[in-house]
Design an enzyme around this catalytic site. Structure first.
Site, PDB file in Angstrom:
ATOM      1  N   ASP A  49      -9.235  -4.894  -5.657  1.00 10.49           N
ATOM      2  CA  ASP A  49      -8.720  -3.909  -4.710  1.00 10.49           C
ATOM      3  C   ASP A  49      -9.386  -2.565  -5.007  1.00 10.49           C
ATOM      4  O   ASP A  49      -9.052  -1.900  -5.986  1.00 10.49           O
ATOM      5  CB  ASP A  49      -7.202  -3.790  -4.829  1.00 10.49           C
ATOM      6  CG  ASP A  49      -6.596  -2.941  -3.710  1.00 10.49           C
ATOM      7  OD1 ASP A  49      -7.364  -2.236  -3.029  1.00 10.49           O
ATOM      8  OD2 ASP A  49      -5.366  -2.987  -3.530  1.00 10.49           O
TER       9      ASP A  49
ATOM     10  N   SER B 199       0.845  -1.190   0.000  1.00  9.13           N
ATOM     11  CA  SER B 199       0.000   0.000   0.000  1.00  9.13           C
ATOM     12  C   SER B 199       0.882   1.242   0.000  1.00  9.13           C
ATOM     13  O   SER B 199       1.645   1.451  -0.949  1.00  9.13           O
ATOM     14  CB  SER B 199      -0.955  -0.059   1.196  1.00  9.13           C
ATOM     15  OG  SER B 199      -1.988   0.877   1.063  1.00  9.13           O
TER      16      SER B 199
ATOM     17  N   HIS C 219      -7.471  -5.531  -1.155  1.00 16.33           N
ATOM     18  CA  HIS C 219      -6.288  -4.853  -0.613  1.00 16.33           C
ATOM     19  C   HIS C 219      -5.554  -5.708   0.413  1.00 16.33           C
ATOM     20  O   HIS C 219      -4.443  -5.384   0.800  1.00 16.33           O
ATOM     21  CB  HIS C 219      -6.709  -3.532   0.011  1.00 16.33           C
ATOM     22  CG  HIS C 219      -5.591  -2.566   0.201  1.00 16.33           C
ATOM     23  ND1 HIS C 219      -4.833  -2.078  -0.848  1.00 16.33           N
ATOM     24  CD2 HIS C 219      -5.077  -1.993   1.327  1.00 16.33           C
ATOM     25  CE1 HIS C 219      -3.916  -1.245  -0.379  1.00 16.33           C
ATOM     26  NE2 HIS C 219      -4.047  -1.183   0.933  1.00 16.33           N
TER      27      HIS C 219
END
Length: 729
Positions: free
Chosen positions: A665, A582, A700
């Site tokens: 995601d 991320s 994610h």
């Protein structure tokens, strides 16, 4: 017995960026010796169409500038665009072919499956004499919600999400029991998306009620005191085809009365004139108040309190604006306790009266280390602090006087300590790099602690050494770093090493357990965790030192961490891999661009790679508080200077790179990774491979099935093992 993984000296000498197989070795005078394992062939990348797309931005230094974005078309949702779907399939074919030829990949997956196969428990909560907690028997794709009657009751399965899908991609994303323990509202997550669906189950009968709430995201669940319904936050239903890409705007708090349709839910709080404001509400411990939080980003929130017992009452503003962070701790009548960084970078706990919330008095003053959590339990305050990143826990009376420090099992991470104000007990978990999380029950009055649940392990934690070092970075700042390894591994200047970092959003990287890292160390690798600026390891100042115009400090810290590992004799650039996810994926991309000579391999996961368009998708607009806006000329210059997509160096060797993302995601949309992969493959970056691994029916990270996590880890570890010289027997 520890599985035999060794470092082969013949492989350490290989050029880290070369994807070609090692030449076969010949013995002296013709004697045959064992050949080095053969590796994968150099990949032939699919063609990525380059368009003539250009966008105009305002630069504080240069005025109006036009920036090329040739792979804009890769931002389209793979479910909507056939061209993007074809590109994804072609990339996957190339990546899979390369990974399948990596030595030891299947052995890594096999051993990781063995290590992962241990019981794991979630923190219990007590409601109406019942205890609710999650359990995973080891290899279940999703953890199961259990319930037991009293401390000595026999646990039984209440919700098993493994029955919801054949591939484990539908997850239980959270649950909250009503105050009497008769009902549980729970969140369902599909394919790793941030979207949630709320359902309700009767604890006695196991019957799922007809109530169904959709388009919930970034929301707590909080029951009304009488169990008649619950408060939650939701967004408007997105347009068809835009569910995973459109900006999240106009969040509002609603109350759902059980037995009614969602369309009848009562609106509690919204601000249509300011659609960028997010709203979340939680019921106070005594059930009388709704504590409302508002925010526009990931840093800073306002607070209101609504009296639920007073008909026609309006929320009372407690903390104004979004300049500071405030968290509700508890209340005794109209006296409220909040944890805040207002005038306290390391946080403090303050008390205030609802009748005059502007007057605040310190109950727990800020100290030398940041407060990370505070809870009102058993007539006491339980305060968690980070001391040089590790956990410390103290118990105080309601006036702030110290009662005792909770003795923890070692250097690691404690979590939990939530309870009811009148409860005599609380629960917490503790883990460290070499110790999976065990659950403990703590008697608040007596200070006695006992094990509630603990896993049986398939390895010996004492086989691993955990140490903490400090190194100097930009501005003469001392940055901590954990170094963890098997006892048999010592510095020799060429140890295959994995350096992990994050550096953002006020999120600390803690010394907790991850079975995947344990396997890397069992294989003979060294694991290092750098606590770089941008997180909250040392409070708000540490965060501010790594965001907005100070973001380069984050990259400098990580680069200096790598150089410290090299200077102290652990590893070398030919043996050093880096990983982040991320915001950490952004970190890996940025430092690979800035210092490609320093790393042999990079694992940027679900990264924010296009710093000029991150705020155009789903939750990206929230990140402006950490990154700044590309529409701000001054911040444009900062963002453009480090954006991974826009700063790929050419004409020199680049680390072997395995980009990972997922098709569902909707936090960091996969277009970031798609565009970065296309740009890297098109650039002149040397012979090292640039591959992208795209998971299907995943998001994610949260809710990813165990089976997919094992497969992904085997791919990543085999990739960096090959490129850092770690051989696997």
């Amino acid at each position: 017995m520890r599985t035999a993984f060794v470092i082969a000296a013949s492989l350490i000498a290989l050029a880290a960026c070369s994807p070609e197989p090692a030449p076969e070795a010949n013995g002296v005078n013709g004697a045959e010796v064992e050949a080095a394992p053969r590796g994968p062939s150099a990949p032939v990348y699919p063609e990525s169409r380059a368009s003539d797309q250009r966008d105009t931005y305002q630069s504080a230094a240069l005025g109006e500038v036009a920036i090329a974005d040739p792979y804009r078309w890769l931002e389209a949702d793979v479910r909507v665009s056939d061209e993007v779907a074809d590109w994804v399939r072609a990339q996957q074919d190339v990546t899979n072919a390369y990974l399948e030829e990596l030595p030891g990949r299947s052995r890594i997956a096999e051993r990781l499956t063995e290590l992962w196969n241990y019981e794991r428990y979630g923190l219990p909560s007590e409601r109406g004499g019942r205890y609710f907690f999650t359990r995973n028997d080891g290899l279940q794709n999703q953890s199961v919600l259990m319930v037991q009657e009293g401390l000595d009751g026999e646990p039984r399965v209440l919700i098993d999400p493994n029955t919801w899908s054949d591939d484990g991609t539908i997850a239980l994303a959270g649950s909250v029991a009503s105050s009497d323990g008769s009902l549980v509202a729970y969140l369902i997550q599909e394919g790793g998306s941030d979207w949630r669906t709320i359902r309700v189950i009767d604890v006695d009968t196991g019957q799922v009620l007809d109530d169904e709430i959709r388009w919930v995201k970034f929301s707590p669940l909080s029951w009304a005191k009488d169990g008649s319904g619950f408060f939650y936050s939701r967004y408007p239903e997105p347009a068809p085809g835009e569910e995973f890409t459109s900006l999240n705007m106009d969040q509002a708090i609603y109350f759902h009365a059980l037995g009614t349709d969602q369309s009848e839910d009562r609106l509690i709080q919204a601000d249509p004139d300011n659609p960028e404001v997010s709203w979340r509400g939680s019921v106070s411990h005594d059930g009388r108040y709704l504590v409302i939080n508002s925010s526009t980003g990931t840093d800073g929130n306002g607070v209101w309190i609504l009296d639920l017992d007073a008909e026609g009452a309006e929320p009372v503003e407690i903390f104004q604006g979004f300049a500071n962070n405030h968290s509700y701790v508890g209340n005794v009548g109209e006296t409220f306790l909040f944890r805040t960084d207002l005038d306290a970078p390391n946080q403090r706990v303050v008390a205030l009266e609802l009748s005059d919330p502007s007057v605040r008095r310190d109950v727990i003053a800020q100290g030398d280390f940041p407060i990370t959590s505070a809870s009102h339990a058993g007539g006491h305050l339980i305060v968690q602090t980070m001391r040089d990143v590790a956990s410390a826990v103290t118990i105080h009376d309601l006036d702030g006087a110290l009662v005792r420090e909770v003795e923890l099992p070692g250097l690691g991470v404690a979590a939990g300590f939530a309870s009811n104000p009148d409860s005599a007990e609380t629960f917490f978990s503790f883990s460290s790099f070499n110790q999976p999380g065990a659950l403990y029950r703590h008697e608040i009055d007596t200070g006695e602690t006992e094990v509630f649940r603990a896993p049986e392990l398939t390895f010996d934690p004492d086989d691993y050494v955990v140490s903490q070092v400090f190194f100097e970075s930009t501005g003469a700042v001392q940055v901590p770093m954990f170094i963890v390894h098997h006892r048999d591994v010592t510095p020799d200047g060429a140890r295959p090493t994995l350096l992990f970092g994050y550096g953002g959003f006020n999120i600390p990287m803690r010394p907790g357990f991850d079975v995947r890292r344990l396997q890397w160390m069992e294989m003979g690798g060294v694991f290092a965790l750098a606590n770089i600026r941008g997180g909250s390891e040392y409070g708000r100042d540490w965060h501010d030192g790594g965001r907005l115009a100070e973001k380069q400090n984050v990259f400098d810290d990580f680069i200096n961490a790598a150089e410290h590992l090299i200077e102290t004799g652990w590893t070398s650039p030919a043996n050093l891999a880096i990983e982040g996810r991320s915001n950490g994926g952004l970190l890996v991309g940025a430092v690979s661009n800035q210092r490609p000579d320093l790393f042999a391999a990079g694992l940027p996961g679900v990264g924010v790679m296009d710093m000029l368009r991150f705020n155009q998708f789903t939750a990206g607009r929230f990140w402006v508080s950490d990154y700044g806006s590309p529409q701000d000329p001054a911040m444009f210059d900062v963002l453009y200077a480090y954006s991974p997509l826009h700063n790929i160096p050419e004409g020199q060797g680049y680390p072997a790179t395995l980009i990972t993302t997922a098709d569902t995601d909707d936090r960091v949309v996969p277009g970031h990774s798609f565009k970065f992969a296309a740009a890297l493959q098109a650039a002149d970056t040397g012979e090292a491979p640039t591959l992208i691994r795209i998971e299907t029916s995943a998001g994610h990270g949260a809710g990813t099935p165990v089976s997919k996590l094992i497969e992904e880890t085997a791919d990543k570890w085999a990739f960096i093992a090959w490129h850092t010289g770690l051989a696997i027997e």
